[in-house]
Write an enzyme that holds these catalytic residues in place. Structure first.
Site, PDB file in Angstrom:
ATOM      1  CB  ILE A 150      65.631  61.801  37.680  1.00  0.00           C
ATOM      2  CG1 ILE A 150      66.481  60.581  38.039  1.00  0.00           C
ATOM      3  CG2 ILE A 150      66.368  62.707  36.712  1.00  0.00           C
ATOM      4  CD1 ILE A 150      66.829  59.686  36.871  1.00  0.00           C
ATOM      5  CB  CYS A 151      64.442  66.394  36.912  1.00  0.00           C
ATOM      6  SG  CYS A 151      64.067  68.036  36.320  1.00  0.00           S
TER       7      CYS A 151
END
Lengths: 364, 372
Positions: A150-151
């Site tokens: 994530i990210c």
């Protein structure tokens, strides 16, 4: 006749001023009654299965009798705490994934201390992330696992998958920056962070500060929408202070936003220089542990999920992933929401976990 | 929530109810007087002007007093209710209080601007022209200060005073040592000057002048036992001046962005006035202002000029920190204490050892795997 600034009678205006003032006082009183227990975050039961250098690997307690055999390991960003994926009942991606039969692990990167000032991206990717993958492989008896990055954790997962493709069965990237020099339709650079990063002397910052304070990052995030995030957001609290549940939701989010670990200085220096300033990830020029990160080596199935209204990781930065990876099985999914909305929007949370599980099932 | 929290909350709730009912009663009296004084016709016609000679001055008569009373009371509520509260809740409460106060003050400021614009409209200008003229006036004021041939020599260029200020900044790093070097007294404390103000511009020229002088100082030869220490100090002084300059330049860019945002909000209000659709409540006014302002801020902050000013400010500040560290390191070395630079080197060695260990561990696992 001069039209008024506000189309109200003086009495109406006086009443509104009084009401706003009164409601605020009442709101302060309501907030005084909030106890820490009611705004607990990361509520889904989990067990720490491995720890090293302040980093913890958790396994969530499965919620079905026989979970799917290949576990899912979640690698979150370093800039915020990972409990965003398990913020509260009803808004927990982790809980939904568990309910759908997955065996879920999560890396908690912890809070880098001064001693971690020289921890590099190589240490994160080829060291800690690699160790976590090995632990999950060992525990599950699988030669390769599903990895969800994530990210910034997605960028690290891409690096890991490129360097160790044999350990990743399927790769899911979520709101992950890939092309840091992406431009909009008019050719203008996308993303305020990308623009700011180009003018930061990251070497002198890392030299002077060692670890980069979490508050420095937060200041930047809040400055991106100064009036909305400093004034409007809190003025709007008046609408929810009487609603215990909504107030608790607001405060959980508030807790997450300002729970920002410092960034290990060396990692920050490399991430800003190699990724943001020089866009080396898509150029195939990132080097970790003496090896070049070539995204063409990402040959496992890839599922790229991004937010169409993301102001932190613009969609234009995530979308090109398919052009750079070597896989022949590339899928993408987008939602009309912002960066944070991906985790907390009720609509997204209804669709996203089933989409992930369905995609994994098709590749099990 | 727990029973104990509930019980405490009830007591606090009673206190809150008493607090605000007293306040509302008092304010209602004041507001009634204000509404009577302004009168409906006068109010909607001018949104500002006091109804009678000798009445309280200001765009919204009585507003400052209202805000003052409310500010005191809300701060009292914060102290009374939030003393033992959860830190997240306490932070949110303070932000909510501050946001509300900002909203009240914004209303006063906009009303004042509106009053100025209304005078122009009465003289025949359109609302949009009046908004543009008002903004122009604001900007000219800012630019005027920036371009004024201000006589900075009036400030006296008191080198001893500037030196004292610089040494004061060193205090967190080197504590008592800086205190010993300061000849007398602390630097004058005070609020930061407002960007665009006369004192702001004079300050900028002051720093420019000292930048030149510090270059001369650093270029002059030094001799004697303390030469190295003196050079570190002079370098620290140079970086401090550069940091102040960069900070000022950054604030200037930010202030201009805020001015532009304000202008955009006024223009939007003017458009609505021209269309005969003024906003219908304070909440709507606030919402419009925030929407219009953030659009402008987002554009300005994403721009090259802002990013450059921010980058230069951060870098100048970091260079100053490094120069402070060099001074502190030397002092610590003289006292046989470990410095931050030495600790950093130790941390680097630990990081390298960790890497070696990781490599060995992975090799071991490979061997074990091979044997299995």
């Amino acid at each position: 006749m001069i039209p008024p600034l506000v189309d109200m009678t003086p009495q109406g205006l006086a009443d509104e001023l009084l009401e706003l003032g009164r409601e605020t006082l009442k709101g302060i009183e309501s907030l005084s009654r909030v106890d820490a227990g009611s705004i607990q975050v990361g509520f889904t039961p989990k067990t720490a299965v491995w720890q090293r250098e302040g980093v913890t690997l958790y396994r969530y307690t499965p919620r079905v009798e026989t979970p799917k055999p290949v576990p899912l390991l979640i690698s979150y960003a370093l800039v915020n705490r990972p409990y965003m994926v398990d913020l509260e009942p009803g808004r927990s991606m982790v809980q939904s994934l568990l309910d759908l039969g997955l065996d879920v692990y999560l890396i908690d990167w912890g809070y880098p201390a001064r001693i971690d000032r020289w921890r590099s991206i190589d240490d994160y990717v080829n060291g800690l992330l690699s160790d976590c993958v090995d632990q999950v492989c060992q525990a599950s008896g699988q030669p390769a696992i599903n990895l969800l990055g994530i990210c910034q954790g997605g960028a690290f997962s891409l690096c890991y998958a490129a360097l160790h493709p044999e350990k990743v069965k399927n790769l899911i990237t979520m709101v992950t920056p890939v092309d840091f020099h992406a431009t909009d339709d008019a050719g203008a650079p996308c993303g305020m962070l990308n623009s700011w990063a180009m003018h930061l002397d990251v070497d002198v910052m890392a030299d002077a500060l060692g670890n980069i304070p979490g508050d420095f990052m937060n200041f930047g995030f809040v400055l991106m929408k100064p009036f909305q995030l400093n004034v409007a957001k809190y003025a709007a609290m008046l609408d929810i202070v009487d609603d215990e549940k909504r107030l608790a939701n607001f405060l959980r989010m508030e807790k997450w936003i300002f729970d920002s670990p410092d960034q290990a200085g060396e990692t920050w220096r490399q991430f800003l220089t190699d990724f943001y300033q020089q866009n080396k990830l898509v150029k195939g020029e990132v080097e970790l542990g003496g090896r070049r990160v070539d995204l063409k080596q990402v040959t496992m199935p890839v599922f790229n999920i991004y937010a169409e209204l993301d102001h932190l990781v613009p969609p234009q930065s995530s979308m090109p992933l398919g052009e750079h990876v070597g896989t022949e099985d590339y899928s993408s999914l987008s939602f009309p929401t912002g960066h944070i909305g991906m985790y907390v929007s009720g609509k997204v949370q209804k669709v996203l976990p089933p989409a992930i599980v369905e995609w994994l099932d098709a590749r099990s | 929530m727990s029973d104990s929290t509930r019980a405490g909350g009830t007591a606090a709730g009673d206190a809150a109810a008493a607090l605000w009912s007293t306040w509302v009663e008092a304010q209602q009296q004041a507001m009634r007087g204000w509404a009577d004084m302004a009168g409906v016709g006068a109010w909607t016609g001018t949104v500002a002007a006091p109804a009678s000679p000798g009445a309280e001055r200001g765009a919204v008569p009585g507003l400052d007093a209202f805000i003052g009373t409310w500010q005191n009371l809300s701060q009292q509520a914060m102290r009374s209710f939030m003393a033992g509260a959860d830190p997240t809740a306490r932070g949110a409460a303070e932000q909510m209080r501050a946001a509300q106060e900002a909203g009240f003050r914004l209303f006063g400021q906009l009303a004042e601007a509106w009053q100025g614009m209304a005078r122009q409209v009465e003289r025949g200008a359109s609302w949009s022209d009046a908004a543009a003229a008002f903004s122009r006036m604001q900007r000219q004021g800012m630019a005027g200060f920036a371009q004024a041939p201000g006589d900075w020599s009036r400030l006296g260029l008191d080198s001893a005073e500037l030196w004292r200020q610089y040494l004061a900044t060193l205090e967190p790093s080197i504590g008592a040592w800086a205190g010993l070097m300061r000849r007398d007294g602390a630097p004058p404390a005070g609020e930061s000057p407002r960007p665009g103000s006369e004192i702001w511009e004079l300050g900028r020229r002051y720093w420019d002048a000292w930048g030149q002088i510090s270059k001369q100082l650093s270029a002059s030869p030094r001799v004697g036992f303390n030469r190295e220490a003196e050079e570190r100090l002079i370098h620290g002084f140079e970086t401090w001046v550069a940091s102040m300059q960069a900070q000022q330049a950054y604030q200037q860019v930010l202030a201009e962005a805020y001015a532009e945002a304000y202008e955009a909000a006024l223009a939007a209000l003017a458009r609505r006035a021209e269309a005969g659709e003024p906003v219908g409540s304070l909440a709507a006014l606030s919402e419009l202002w925030i929407r219009e302002s953030d659009q402008v801020m987002e554009r300005a902050l994403a721009g090259e000029r802002y990013a450059k000013a921010q980058g230069e400010m951060v870098a100048a500040n970091m260079r100053h920190r490094l120069s402070e560290r060099a001074i502190a390191d030397a002092l610590l070395a003289d006292s046989f204490l470990a410095s931050k630079s030495e600790l950093d080197e130790a941390y680097r060695a630990i990081a390298e050892l960790r890497r070696d260990l990781r490599s060995l561990r992975q090799e071991l696992n490979t061997i074990k795997g091979g044997k299995a």
